[in-house]
Design an enzyme around this catalytic site. Structure first.
Site, PDB file in Angstrom:
ATOM      1  N   HIS A 135      40.040  33.090  49.905  1.00 55.03           N
ATOM      2  CA  HIS A 135      38.938  33.826  49.285  1.00 55.03           C
ATOM      3  C   HIS A 135      37.609  33.567  49.996  1.00 55.03           C
ATOM      4  CE1 HIS A 135      36.000  34.860  46.065  1.00 55.03           C
ATOM      5  NE2 HIS A 135      36.904  35.772  45.766  1.00 55.03           N
ATOM      6  N   GLU A 175      45.235  29.319  48.703  1.00 55.46           N
ATOM      7  CA  GLU A 175      45.384  29.930  47.393  1.00 55.46           C
ATOM      8  C   GLU A 175      46.849  29.838  46.978  1.00 55.46           C
ATOM      9  OE1 GLU A 175      43.272  33.604  46.525  1.00 55.46           O
ATOM     10  OE2 GLU A 175      42.292  33.478  48.484  1.00 55.46           O
ATOM     11  N   SER A 179      44.850  37.167  46.483  1.00 58.96           N
ATOM     12  CA  SER A 179      44.351  38.209  45.589  1.00 58.96           C
ATOM     13  C   SER A 179      44.518  39.617  46.115  1.00 58.96           C
ATOM     14  CB  SER A 179      42.865  37.956  45.288  1.00 58.96           C
ATOM     15  OG  SER A 179      42.091  37.983  46.483  1.00 58.96           O
ATOM     16  N   ASP A 203      43.739  26.734  45.183  1.00 52.28           N
ATOM     17  CA  ASP A 203      42.989  27.629  44.306  1.00 52.28           C
ATOM     18  C   ASP A 203      44.009  28.555  43.648  1.00 52.28           C
ATOM     19  OD1 ASP A 203      41.529  29.612  43.098  1.00 52.28           O
ATOM     20  OD2 ASP A 203      40.408  30.206  44.877  1.00 52.28           O
ATOM     21  N   HIS A 206      44.782  33.328  40.655  1.00 54.76           N
ATOM     22  CA  HIS A 206      45.641  34.454  40.296  1.00 54.76           C
ATOM     23  C   HIS A 206      47.057  34.031  39.917  1.00 54.76           C
ATOM     24  CE1 HIS A 206      42.716  37.532  41.567  1.00 54.76           C
ATOM     25  NE2 HIS A 206      42.361  36.614  42.458  1.00 54.76           N
ATOM     26  N   LYS A 235      40.673  35.699  34.963  1.00 55.52           N
ATOM     27  CA  LYS A 235      41.845  36.549  35.200  1.00 55.52           C
ATOM     28  C   LYS A 235      42.764  36.477  33.972  1.00 55.52           C
ATOM     29  CE  LYS A 235      40.138  36.205  39.488  1.00 55.52           C
ATOM     30  NZ  LYS A 235      38.916  35.421  39.826  1.00 55.52           N
TER      31      LYS A 235
END
Length: 384
Positions: A135, A175, A179, A203, A206, A235
């Site tokens: 991100h 992540e 995303s 992270d 999502h 989210k």
């Protein structure tokens, strides 16, 4: 000489317009769990990150109203002054019990949490190794931090390994669910590569709430526990805010040195109260994840043989169209059918990979997903 900000601004905006990259905020009205209104027209919303459909849940609304009656509207100060309440402590405790960490530190957004982590933890001479598709909050923090930053090819553990062992303090950041592509990181292999050579931070913005046992996220799904886990509440929680989960000692350190935590007004205690309630709903209401799995099966069965379809195990379903103009045109055709699907273009995604970012939520019906799939098929068959 006067600063040439006007010239710079005008040039940058014109470039974006000419290349179909201009963005704008639209005033939307949420009508119910799955629909929005824009300029008098109603649309089924397939661009929301409210994966579990909690954002307008009546039980959660009542919990927030009760939190307001208990704690008022705002916190009034940073957490190290007078902004920290029993509601914040309860939320941190619930996160730790659920996700298996000793400490949780709250932030107003995932962007703030990611930047606080990198700025607070890393110093000159340290090494930050990031997945190339991480991100923007992580990439920007890495570029601005005192540490050296290297990027490894997306989900390429061998490339990641080539950077390890070159600094005594190394942080690997990935992540859990990406995303824009909806794919998951190979967390087991990444953790193995990091063993005794680096800390792993994930992270899971999502993945939390959607994957894993009782919604514990990507790391639980993979059977690993990183040194640091970042979760966000905007989210699957249907709310906003974020938290860093870590060891007691690392948490004490970040409490002292993470400026986004030290110098920001803490989230309202009423928000912390409702977030604790949301954790309980996520843990116990497994039907929401079961509904998502059912809808994903419907979407896949309709489109899996269509060029542009990307198979994912998450509610994020990118449909690749290539150039930005085509993605915008396709998005507008879907809007004409009452379907709101955002066109994602560079620089958010790589050049020539503009796409529709379809997201499914527990509030959608099978009929709505079928209608979306049929509309995509119809427009593909027309040559759009």
């Amino acid at each position: 000489m006067k600063p040439a900000f006007n010239e710079r601004i005008a040039g940058a905006l014109e470039y974006r317009r000419q290349h179909d990259l201009a963005r704008e905020s639209k005033i939307l009205t949420s009508l119910d769990e799955a629909c929005i209104e824009f300029e008098g027209s109603r649309y089924v919303n397939f661009s929301s990150n409210d994966y579990l459909g909690l954002g307008r849940d009546k039980q959660l609304l009542e919990a927030w109203q009760h939190g307001l009656s208990l704690y008022g509207c705002g916190s009034g100060a940073s957490p190290l002054v007078t902004g920290y309440s029993s509601a914040h402590a309860d939320l941190e405790s619930a996160l730790c019990d659920w996700l298996g960490f000793e400490r949780a530190i709250l932030f107003s957004s995932g962007f703030s949490a990611n930047q606080a982590l990198i700025f607070g933890l890393l110093e000159k001479g340290d090494l930050l190794v990031q997945d190339k598709l991480n991100h923007a909050s992580l990439m920007e923090a890495g570029l601005l931090s005192a540490a050296d930053m290297k990027r490894f090819r997306h989900n390429d553990v061998q490339h990641l390994s080539s950077f390890l062992g070159k600094a005594s303090n190394t942080l690997v950041m990935t992540e859990g669910v990406f995303s824009m592509d909806g794919d998951t990181a190979p967390l087991v292999d990444i953790q193995s590569a990091c063993l005794d050579r680096a800390w792993l931070a994930v992270d899971d913005a999502h993945g939390i709430g959607v994957l894993g046992s009782d919604g514990r996220g990507s790391c639980d799904e993979a059977g690993i526990r990183p040194e640091i886990l970042v979760v966000t509440f905007g989210k699957a929680f249907g709310l906003s805010g974020a938290a860093i989960l870590c060891s007691q000692e690392c948490g004490d350190y970040l409490t002292q040195f993470a400026k986004h935590h030290v110098y920001s007004t803490t989230i309202p205690p009423s928000q912390a109260y409702v977030l604790t309630h949301a954790i309980g709903m996520i843990q116990t209401q497994n039907w929401r994840r079961e509904k998502l799995a059912e809808l994903q099966g419907v979407y896949q069965s309709k489109l899996s043989q269509v060029n542009g379809f990307v198979d994912t195990t998450t509610p994020i379903k990118p449909f690749i169209l290539g150039d930005s103009e085509r993605a915008l045109t396709f998005s507008n055709y879907l809007k004409a059918s009452g379907l709101w699907v955002a066109a994602i273009r560079p620089p958010t995604v790589a050049t020539n990979s503009a796409r529709l970012r379809v997201t499914l939520t527990a509030n959608h019906t099978k009929e709505q997903v079928v209608n979306l799939s049929d509309a995509i098929l119809e427009n593909i068959n027309k040559g759009y």
